[in-house]
Write a protein that holds these residues in place. Structure first.
Motif, PDB file in Angstrom:
ATOM      1  N   GLN A  12       0.776  -1.007  -0.003  1.00  8.13           N
ATOM      2  CA  GLN A  12       0.073   0.038   0.005  1.00  8.13           C
ATOM      3  C   GLN A  12       0.821   1.374   0.100  1.00  8.13           C
ATOM      4  O   GLN A  12       0.222   2.297  -0.144  1.00  8.13           O
ATOM      5  N   THR A  13       2.172   1.324  -0.078  1.00  6.71           N
ATOM      6  CA  THR A  13       2.960   2.184  -0.008  1.00  6.71           C
ATOM      7  C   THR A  13       2.885   3.302  -1.058  1.00  6.71           C
ATOM      8  O   THR A  13       2.911   2.835  -2.165  1.00  6.71           O
ATOM      9  N   PRO A  14       2.490   4.518  -0.618  1.00  5.86           N
ATOM     10  CA  PRO A  14       2.191   5.383  -1.932  1.00  5.86           C
ATOM     11  C   PRO A  14       3.536   5.685  -2.463  1.00  5.86           C
ATOM     12  O   PRO A  14       4.647   5.862  -2.053  1.00  5.86           O
ATOM     13  N   HIS A  15       3.678   6.274  -3.938  1.00  3.19           N
ATOM     14  CA  HIS A  15       4.676   6.589  -4.562  1.00  3.19           C
ATOM     15  C   HIS A  15       5.324   7.727  -4.199  1.00  3.19           C
ATOM     16  O   HIS A  15       6.253   8.318  -4.085  1.00  3.19           O
ATOM     17  N   VAL A  16       4.417   8.797  -3.887  1.00  2.00           N
ATOM     18  CA  VAL A  16       4.770   9.979  -3.467  1.00  2.00           C
ATOM     19  C   VAL A  16       4.607  10.194  -1.894  1.00  2.00           C
ATOM     20  O   VAL A  16       3.724   9.563  -1.274  1.00  2.00           O
ATOM     21  N   SER A  17       5.582  10.898  -1.205  1.00  2.00           N
ATOM     22  CA  SER A  17       5.534  10.741   0.304  1.00  2.00           C
ATOM     23  C   SER A  17       5.363  12.176   0.953  1.00  2.00           C
ATOM     24  O   SER A  17       5.112  13.287   0.312  1.00  2.00           O
ATOM     25  N   GLY A  18       4.898  11.998   2.344  1.00  2.00           N
ATOM     26  CA  GLY A  18       5.086  13.373   3.043  1.00  2.00           C
ATOM     27  C   GLY A  18       3.594  13.968   2.942  1.00  2.00           C
ATOM     28  O   GLY A  18       2.547  13.407   2.430  1.00  2.00           O
ATOM     29  N   SER A  19       3.441  15.187   3.078  1.00  2.00           N
ATOM     30  CA  SER A  19       2.215  16.109   3.126  1.00  2.00           C
ATOM     31  C   SER A  19       1.708  16.246   1.770  1.00  2.00           C
ATOM     32  O   SER A  19       0.318  15.912   1.475  1.00  2.00           O
ATOM     33  N   PHE A  20       2.529  16.132   0.653  1.00  2.00           N
ATOM     34  CA  PHE A  20       2.028  16.123  -0.494  1.00  2.00           C
ATOM     35  C   PHE A  20       1.199  14.987  -0.950  1.00  2.00           C
ATOM     36  O   PHE A  20      -0.007  14.805  -1.632  1.00  2.00           O
ATOM     37  N   ALA A  21       1.573  13.628  -0.221  1.00  2.00           N
ATOM     38  CA  ALA A  21       0.897  12.327  -0.565  1.00  2.00           C
ATOM     39  C   ALA A  21      -0.524  12.595   0.136  1.00  2.00           C
ATOM     40  O   ALA A  21      -1.372  11.815  -0.528  1.00  2.00           O
ATOM     41  N   ARG A  22      -0.210  13.224   1.332  1.00  2.00           N
ATOM     42  CA  ARG A  22      -1.803  13.299   1.812  1.00  2.00           C
ATOM     43  C   ARG A  22      -2.815  14.331   1.051  1.00  2.00           C
ATOM     44  O   ARG A  22      -3.802  14.296   1.016  1.00  2.00           O
ATOM     45  N   PHE A  23      -2.174  15.511   0.570  1.00  2.00           N
ATOM     46  CA  PHE A  23      -2.660  16.475  -0.062  1.00  2.00           C
ATOM     47  C   PHE A  23      -3.412  16.001  -1.329  1.00  2.00           C
ATOM     48  O   PHE A  23      -4.443  16.401  -1.875  1.00  2.00           O
ATOM     49  N   LEU A  24      -2.433  15.703  -2.152  1.00  2.00           N
ATOM     50  CA  LEU A  24      -2.409  15.312  -3.803  1.00  2.00           C
ATOM     51  C   LEU A  24      -4.031  14.566  -3.846  1.00  2.00           C
ATOM     52  O   LEU A  24      -4.864  14.878  -4.559  1.00  2.00           O
ATOM     53  N   PRO A  25      -4.222  13.039  -3.271  1.00  2.00           N
ATOM     54  CA  PRO A  25      -5.232  12.431  -3.311  1.00  2.00           C
ATOM     55  C   PRO A  25      -6.745  13.092  -3.015  1.00  2.00           C
ATOM     56  O   PRO A  25      -7.636  13.127  -3.718  1.00  2.00           O
ATOM     57  N   ARG A  26      -6.648  14.029  -1.979  1.00  2.00           N
ATOM     58  CA  ARG A  26      -7.779  14.522  -1.679  1.00  2.00           C
ATOM     59  C   ARG A  26      -8.057  15.720  -2.789  1.00  2.00           C
ATOM     60  O   ARG A  26      -9.356  15.844  -2.919  1.00  2.00           O
ATOM     61  N   THR A  27      -7.021  16.490  -3.263  1.00  5.17           N
ATOM     62  CA  THR A  27      -7.298  17.369  -4.210  1.00  5.17           C
ATOM     63  C   THR A  27      -7.825  16.620  -5.413  1.00  5.17           C
ATOM     64  O   THR A  27      -8.826  17.181  -5.973  1.00  5.17           O
ATOM     65  N   VAL A  28      -7.177  15.740  -5.847  1.00  8.92           N
ATOM     66  CA  VAL A  28      -7.824  14.981  -7.046  1.00  8.92           C
ATOM     67  C   VAL A  28      -9.025  14.655  -6.830  1.00  8.92           C
ATOM     68  O   VAL A  28     -10.058  14.767  -7.823  1.00  8.92           O
ATOM     69  N   ASN A  29      -9.588  13.908  -5.821  1.00  7.53           N
ATOM     70  CA  ASN A  29     -10.655  13.647  -5.634  1.00  7.53           C
ATOM     71  C   ASN A  29     -11.795  14.741  -5.373  1.00  7.53           C
ATOM     72  O   ASN A  29     -12.834  14.770  -6.321  1.00  7.53           O
ATOM     73  N   PHE A  30     -11.242  15.846  -4.750  1.00  7.46           N
ATOM     74  CA  PHE A  30     -12.410  17.158  -4.983  1.00  7.46           C
ATOM     75  C   PHE A  30     -12.389  17.617  -6.201  1.00  7.46           C
ATOM     76  O   PHE A  30     -13.585  17.939  -6.837  1.00  7.46           O
ATOM     77  N   LEU A  31     -11.448  17.765  -7.102  1.00 11.78           N
ATOM     78  CA  LEU A  31     -11.459  18.356  -8.497  1.00 11.78           C
ATOM     79  C   LEU A  31     -12.133  17.415  -9.235  1.00 11.78           C
ATOM     80  O   LEU A  31     -13.053  17.979  -9.903  1.00 11.78           O
ATOM     81  N   PHE A  32     -12.259  16.105  -9.198  1.00 13.48           N
ATOM     82  CA  PHE A  32     -12.823  15.166 -10.101  1.00 13.48           C
ATOM     83  C   PHE A  32     -14.258  15.093  -9.835  1.00 13.48           C
ATOM     84  O   PHE A  32     -15.298  15.417 -10.780  1.00 13.48           O
ATOM     85  N   TYR A  33     -14.654  15.048  -8.417  1.00 15.47           N
ATOM     86  CA  TYR A  33     -16.185  14.869  -8.094  1.00 15.47           C
ATOM     87  C   TYR A  33     -16.750  16.232  -8.490  1.00 15.47           C
ATOM     88  O   TYR A  33     -17.852  16.442  -9.040  1.00 15.47           O
ATOM     89  N   GLY A  34     -15.939  17.536  -8.140  1.00 16.78           N
ATOM     90  CA  GLY A  34     -16.364  18.597  -8.422  1.00 16.78           C
ATOM     91  C   GLY A  34     -16.851  18.994  -9.905  1.00 16.78           C
ATOM     92  O   GLY A  34     -17.790  19.603 -10.420  1.00 16.78           O
TER      93      GLY A  34
END
Lengths: 164, 486
Positions: A12-34
C-alpha cells in the motif's frame, strides 16, 4: 497491507510521500467529483415542441396506428398490388446504380416497404419497377436497360417488362 | 400484446440465465448487476434463438422462436425455483472480494452524515436524470419512430426479411440487394424480428424500446461496477454522467447498433475485471457470453472479442505462471461463454453472408498494402486532429477526454495497485480500441473526411463507457489505512 482478494496482498506504500501524498489524493478527488458534478449540473436537453407531447402520450398508450404515417416507404404501398410478394424485380431509377448516390434513399425506402421482394438496381429480371422523376427520363432509362413500359402510374413511374 | 409488456420476456430470460450462471456466487450488489445485464443478455439470447429457428425450420421460425424462448425461460426458472431465485438477489453477508472496501471520497470519509447526505443526493440526481432522459427519449422516438438511416435501411430491413416471410429470409443475403451489407452480424435485426414474432405484428414501437432498454442498461452497468468496486456515490455519479452525454442518447434514439455494441464491449470488459479480481469461473463465462454478443452485434465486436481473448490469455499466463492449468480453466470458461454467439457469427460469415459490398473487399492485398504504406502516413496528422476535435475539443463529451488523460497520469502514479487490481484493463481497452480505429482510418481506401464526419463519433461511443469506468475508478479512491476484503 491491502487485500485485493485473499490470495494477493498488495503493498500500500504510496509513490509520493509526506504532506504532498496526503494532499494530492484529496485534491484529485475534490477536483474530479467537483468537475463531474459541474458537468452534470450544466447539462441540458434540447427543447421539444408541443405536438411531440401529444405523440408521446399516444406512444405510451400503445396507439400504434397514430404512427403508421412514419412507416418507411409508405408511398410505395400504392404499387405493391402490382408487384409479386417475393422473388425479385428490377428497379430502374434516373441514373444507373452508383453507391453513395443520394437519390438511392428512395430505393432503400421502397426496399424496406416491399421486402421480402428484392428490388434489383442492376435490372435483369423479367419485370422491373420504374421509378424515375419524369416520363422523358423514364423512356431514356428504359431504352438503356432494354425494358418496355407495361403500365404507367404517371410522372416517370410504372411497371416495365424486359424486351427479348 | 403491448410492446412494453414484451420487454419482460427478454428481461426475465436474461435474469434466469444469469441466476443459473451465478447461483451461489456472492456478487456484490447483485440486484443492480441483474438490472444492468438481464435485458441485454436476454435480448441477445432471443436474437440467437430466432437465428437458430430460421436455420432449423424457416417455415415456422416465428412460432418456434417464441416457444423456444418461453420454454427456455420456464426451463431455467423451474429447477431454480422462484423463492431461491429471489433469495439469491438479497444482499449477502460475504460478498465476493472484488476490491477492498474503499471510501467514496477522502474528504468526506470521517463524516458519516456527510457521506450519507452525498449518497442520497447522488441517488436523487441519478433518478431525476434518468427520468428526464427517458422522457426525452420517448419524445424524440415519437417524432421519428423508425430511427436513423442504419436503423431504417439496414437493421430494420434485415428484420423484415426475418419476420415477413421466414421461408424467404435468406433473401437478405442476396447479391442483388444493394447496400444491404450481407455479412453484418444480426443481433439487432434478430432482436427486432424476435419481438415482432412474439407480438404477432410488425410493431413500430418495438425497435425504439429495444434501443432504450440497451441504452439504460449502459447506465445501470456503470452504476453497478463502480458501486461494487469504488463506492455507491461514485456509481450513481458515473451513471448520471453517462446519462448526460449527448452522443449516447442521440445514437440510441436513432437506434444505431453502436450503443448496443458499446454496451456489450463494456460489459464484457468490466465483468472480466471482476472475474480476474475474484477468480470466479462463472464470471469468466458471463464475460465471454457478453463479448460473444458484441461480435453478434457488429463486425467491430468480432475484432474486439479476438483482441480481448488474446489479452486475457496473456494476463492469465502472467498471473498463474506456476499454475497454467488454472489459467486454462478460466480461459475455457470465457471461450465457453462466447461459443454460442461466435458459432452464429461463423455460420453467418462462412455460409450465409459470404458477399461483401465494401469497396475494401474488392481490392487485392497488394493494393491494400500500397495504400497503407503510401497514403497511410500522410493521413496520420489529420486522423489525430480529428480525434482531438471529436473528443477533447467537443463539448458533447463533457470533458471525458481530459478526465481520461488525467486518469492515465494518476494510473501511472498508482502503478503497483493498478497492476494487481486489473484497474488498468478498461483504460488499456480504450487506448487499444481507439488506436485500432485510428489505424483503420489511416489505411482505409475511403475518403477520410467522409469517414470522419459519418463514423468517428460512433466509433468513439464503443469505448467511451469503459473510459468513464476507468476515470471513476482511478481518480476517486484513496484508502490510507490497511483494510481487508469484506
Amino acid at each position: 497491507m491491502v487485500y485485493i482478494n485473499e490470495m494477493q496482498p498488495v503493498n500500500q506504500t504510496p509513490h509520493v510521500s509526506g504532506s504532498f501524498a496526503r494532499f494530492l489524493p484529496r485534491t484529485v478527488n475534490f477536483l474530479f467529483y467537483g468537475s463531474v458534478f459541474f458537468m452534470i449540473a450544466t447539462a441540458e436537453l434540447p427543447s421539444v415542441s408541443g405536438p411531440l407531447f401529444l405523440l408521446r402520450k399516444e406512444f405510451l398508450a400503445g396507439h400504434e396506428k397514430v404512427f403508421q404515417f412514419q412507416t418507411t416507404g409508405l408511398p410505395f404501398a400504392a404499387i405493391q398490388p402490382f408487384l409479386p410478394g417475393k422473388g425479385s424485380v428490377g428497379f430502374i431509377m434516373d441514373r444507373p446504380y452508383t453507391p453513395g448516390d443520394p437519390s438511392l434513399e428512395q430505393f432503400y425506402a421502397a426496399q424496406g416497404y416491399l421486402a421480402p421482394l428484392i428490388l434489383n438496381l442492376r435490372p435483369s429480371e423479367r419485370y422491373a419497377f420504374v421509378y424515375c422523376s419524369s416520363n422523358t427520363i423514364a423512356e431514356q432509362r428504359l431504352r438503356e436497360t432494354n425494358y418496355r413500359m407495361l403500365r404507367t402510374f404517371g410522372d416517370g413511374k410504372g411497371l416495365a417488362e424486359k424486351m427479348p | 400484446m403491448n410492446p412494453f409488456l414484451a420487454l419482460l420476456e427478454p428481461l426475465l430470460l436474461g435474469a434466469a440465465l444469469l441466476a443459473v450462471c451465478l447461483r451461489g456466487t456472492p456478487l456484490r450488489y447483485k440486484p443492480l448487476f441483474f438490472l444492468a445485464v438481464s435485458f441485454p443478455a436476454g435480448i441477445g439470447m432471443c436474437s440467437l434463438i430466432l437465428f437458430a429457428a430460421l436455420l432449423l425450420g424457416p417455415a415456422h421460425a416465428g412460432i418456434i422462436s417464441t416457444l423456444l424462448s418461453l420454454g427456455l425461460l420456464l426451463g431455467l426458472i423451474k429447477p431454480l425455483g422462484i423463492i431461491p431465485f429471489l433469495k439469491d438477489l438479497l444482499p449477502v453477508r460475504n460478498p465476493l472480494p472484488l476490491l477492498p472496501k474503499i471510501r467514496p471520497a477522502n474528504f468526506v470519509d470521517r463524516q458519516r452524515w456527510l457521506q450519507g447526505l452525498l449518497l442520497v443526493a447522488s441517488i436523487a440526481l441519478f433518478c431525476v436524470t434518468l427520468f428526464a432522459v427517458i422522457d426525452f427519449f420517448l419524445l424524440s422516438a415519437s417524432a421519428n419512430v423508425t430511427g436513423g438511416w442504419d436503423a431504417r435501411y439496414v437493421w430494420a430491413l434485415k428484420a423484415k426479411f426475418m419476420f415477413r416471410s421466414t421461408a424467404e429470409w435468406q433473401g437478405m443475403f442476396s447479391s442483388k440487394l444493394a447496400g444491404a451489407h450481407p455479412n453484418y452480424p444480426l443481433l439487432l435485426p434478430g432482436a427486432f424480428a424476435w419481438g415482432w414474432h412474439f407480438l404477432g405484428r410488425e410493431s413500430l414501437f418495438w425497435p425504439p424500446l429495444v434501443s432504450l432498454g440497451l441504452y439504460l442498461s449502459c447506465a445501470f452497468l456503470l452504476t453497478w461496477y463502480l458501486a461494487a468496486s469504488v463506492s455507491k456515490i461514485a456509481g450513481f455519479l458515473a451513471g448520471t454522467f453517462f446519462l448526460v452525454l449527448g452522443p449516447y442518447l442521440f445514437w440510441s434514439i436513432h437506434q444505431y447498433a453502436d450503443v448496443p455494441l458499446a454496451y456489450f464491449m463494456t460489459s464484457c470488459g468490466l465483468v472480466l475485471v471482476v472475474a480476474l479480481r475474484s477468480e470466479q469461473p462463472r464470471l469468466f463465462l458471463i464475460s465471454g457470453f457478453l463479448g460473444g454478443l458484441a461480435s453478434w452485434t457488429k463486425n467491430e465486436g468480432l475484432i474486439f472479442l479476438l483482441s480481448i481473448g488474446l489479452l486475457l490469455a496473456g494476463i492469465l499466463c502472467v498471473k498463474h505462471q506456476r499454475n497454467l492449468g488454472k489459467s486454462w480453466g478460466s480461459f475455457q470458461s470465457f471461450l465457453l461463454g462466447a461459443a454460442l454467439p461466435v458459432l452464429a457469427v461463423l455460420i453467418l460469415k462462412c455460409y450465409l453472408g459470404t458477399g461483401n459490398d465494401y469497396e475494401w473487399s474488392k481490392r487485392p492485398l497488394l493494393e491494400h498494402l500500397s495504400i497503407a504504406l503510401g497514403e497511410g502516413p500522410q493521413k496520420v496528422p489529420q486522423v489525430f486532429k480529428a480525434f482531438y476535435t471529436y473528443t477533447l475539443a467537443s463539448p458533447a463529451w463533457k470533458g471525458l477526454g481530459l478526465f481520461f488523460i488525467a486518469a492515465l497520469v494518476v494510473a501511472g502514479l498508482k502503478k503497483a495497485r493498478i497492476e494487481n487490481s486489473f484497474g488498468w484493463l478498461p483504460g488499456a481497452i480504450v487506448v487499444l480500441t481507439n488506436l485500432g480505429y485510428a489505424l483503420v482510418l489511416c489505411v482505409s481506401p475511403y475518403d477520410l473526411n467522409f469517414q470522419i464526419e459519418t463514423a468517428l463519433e460512433r466509433l468513439l461511443l464503443h469505448s467511451g463507457i469503459l473510459a468513464i469506468a476507468f476515470c471513476f475508478e482511478i481518480l476517486t479512491f484513496v484508502p490510507k489505512t490497511p483494510v481487508t476484503s469484506q
